[in-house]
Design an enzyme around this catalytic site. Structure first.
Site, short mmCIF file in Angstrom:
data_model
loop_
_atom_site.label_atom_id
_atom_site.label_comp_id
_atom_site.label_asym_id
_atom_site.label_seq_id
_atom_site.Cartn_x
_atom_site.Cartn_y
_atom_site.Cartn_z
N TYR A 76 0.87 -1.19 0.00
CA TYR A 76 0.00 0.00 0.00
C TYR A 76 0.90 1.23 0.00
O TYR A 76 1.49 1.59 1.01
CB TYR A 76 -0.92 -0.04 1.23
CG TYR A 76 -1.87 1.14 1.39
CD1 TYR A 76 -2.10 2.06 0.37
CD2 TYR A 76 -2.57 1.31 2.57
CE1 TYR A 76 -2.98 3.11 0.53
CE2 TYR A 76 -3.46 2.37 2.75
CZ TYR A 76 -3.66 3.27 1.73
OH TYR A 76 -4.53 4.32 1.90
N LYS B 265 -0.98 -1.18 -4.30
CA LYS B 265 -2.12 -0.25 -4.29
C LYS B 265 -1.48 1.12 -4.41
O LYS B 265 -0.82 1.59 -3.49
CB LYS B 265 -2.91 -0.37 -3.00
CG LYS B 265 -3.97 0.69 -2.88
CD LYS B 265 -4.93 0.35 -1.78
CE LYS B 265 -5.41 1.56 -1.02
NZ LYS B 265 -5.58 2.77 -1.80
C1 HMN Z 1 -7.90 3.35 1.81
O1 HMN Z 1 -6.79 3.00 2.20
O2 HMN Z 1 -8.86 3.32 2.52
C2 HMN Z 1 -8.13 3.89 0.44
O3 HMN Z 1 -7.97 2.94 -0.49
C3 HMN Z 1 -7.40 5.09 0.16
C4 HMN Z 1 -7.91 5.72 -1.12
O4 HMN Z 1 -6.84 5.82 -1.99
C5 HMN Z 1 -8.49 7.05 -0.80
N1 HMN Z 1 -7.47 7.86 -0.20
C6 HMN Z 1 -7.64 8.46 0.96
O5 HMN Z 1 -8.72 8.51 1.54
C7 HMN Z 1 -6.46 9.13 1.55
C8 HMN Z 1 -9.13 7.71 -2.01
O6 HMN Z 1 -10.26 6.95 -2.33
C9 HMN Z 1 -9.55 9.15 -1.70
O7 HMN Z 1 -10.36 9.19 -0.54
C10 HMN Z 1 -10.32 9.77 -2.85
O8 HMN Z 1 -9.59 9.65 -4.04
C11 HMN Z 1 -10.63 11.25 -2.57
O9 HMN Z 1 -9.45 12.01 -2.61
#
Ligand code: HMN
Length: 289
Positions: free
Chosen positions: A133, A161
């Site tokens: 990740y 990821k």
């Molecule tokens: C997780 O670890 O829960 C997610 O997979 C992380 C994901 O990449 C999200 N990143 C964060 O929340 C930091 C994105 O879905 C993000 O929320 C979205 O692109 C809005 O910026």
């Protein structure tokens, strides 16, 4: 077809304890309404770095029980306590998870040798496959192409990821590791990531917007870039509204509007205030009703 995963949220009670019923309700919504391919459990969106070991275990257990084989599940077991991460890796493997993931260890400016040791240790005593990740914006840890290659020397490490806006590095990774799984992490940048041939996407905003995101993937795969771009634009209008209203609590408030009790976020995340609640209602009205 490229796969879409929601990053599962954790429902909390007002006092910050885990609301298992709410977690199960979000799993159900993702399966029954979103028709999602899979869930990323215990990640940033799950507020996992604010949970204790018993809470993490209870969530992993509830999720695999609720999903009952209907979808793919990836368990994020990484953190700063390697002993606990190893224990979680064993725990979820025994529960039946086929894939685990671990965030790059953060905060202490670990050397690459230390990071490599961490990954090799996490997979050492389990036969589960692991996805790295990588989320440099939150961890401050950026891995180079050579470093990814070195981590992939362990055959149990099967993918990344990739939550990073560095598309040059993404393209280099795709070329260098054609057989590895690469799942993109920024929902608002899904289309450029698809163009670089990722295998799918994992994100928080898909909890509500999976239908459109899946249409975008289908349009992209059919070669209809104009339609895919239009759908990404529509998704980004929604994502921008979410981000401006405070992302995680707003997704939970919208879930509530849709009849799913997603509970609260855990402090120091915000509790909803009247302005945020009104904002969430407006977003729900605008995009989901
Ligand atoms: C997780 O670890 O829960 C997610 O997979 C992380 C994901 O990449 C999200 N990143 C964060 O929340 C930091 C994105 O879905 C993000 O929320 C979205 O692109 C809005 O910026």
């Amino acid at each position: 077809m490229k796969k879409l995963y929601s990053a599962l949220m954790t429902a909390f009670n007002e006092d910050g304890t885990v609301n298992e019923k709410g977690v199960r309700a979000m799993v159900r919504y993702n399966i029954d309404v979103n028709h999602i391919d899979g869930l990323y459990v215990g990640g940033s969106t799950g507020e996992a770095f604010m949970l204790n070991q018993d809470e993490k275990k209870a969530i992993f257990k509830a999720v695999i029980d609720e999903a009952d084989g209907a979808i793919d599940l990836i368990a994020q077991v990484g953190g700063l306590n390697l002993i606990e991460s190893k224990e979680l890796a064993k725990y979820v493997t025994d529960l039946g998870y086929k894939t685990i993931s671990a965030v790059t260890p953060f905060y202490y400016n670990f050397s690459f040798e230390q990071i490599k040791h961490y990954y090799n240790e996490i997979v050492k005593d389990v036969d589960t496959q692991l996805i790295i990740y990588s989320i440099p914006a939150l961890t401050g840890v950026s891995l180079s192409i050579d470093q990814f290659a070195e981590l992939f020397e362990n055959p149990k490490v099967i993918g990344i990821k990739y939550t990073n806006a560095d598309f040059y590095l993404l393209e280099r990774c795709r070329q260098a590791f054609p057989d590895k799984l690469i799942l993109s992490g920024f929902d608002e940048m899904m289309l450029p990531a698809l163009a670089l041939n990722v295998d799918g996407a994992i994100g928080s905003t898909f909890n509500l917007n999976a239908k459109k995101a899946k249409e975008e993937i289908a349009a992209f795969e059919a070669g209809d870039l104009t339609k895919a771009l239009q759908l990404q634009k529509e998704s980004n209008d929604y994502i921008t509204d979410l981000l401006q209203n405070d992302l995680y609590p707003t997704i939970k408030l919208i879930f509530k509007e849709l009849g799913v009790d997603a509970g609260y976020c855990k402090a120091p995340m915000s509790k909803p205030n009247p302005e945020m609640i009104a904002g969430a209602k407006a977003i729900c009205e605008k995009y989901f009703k």
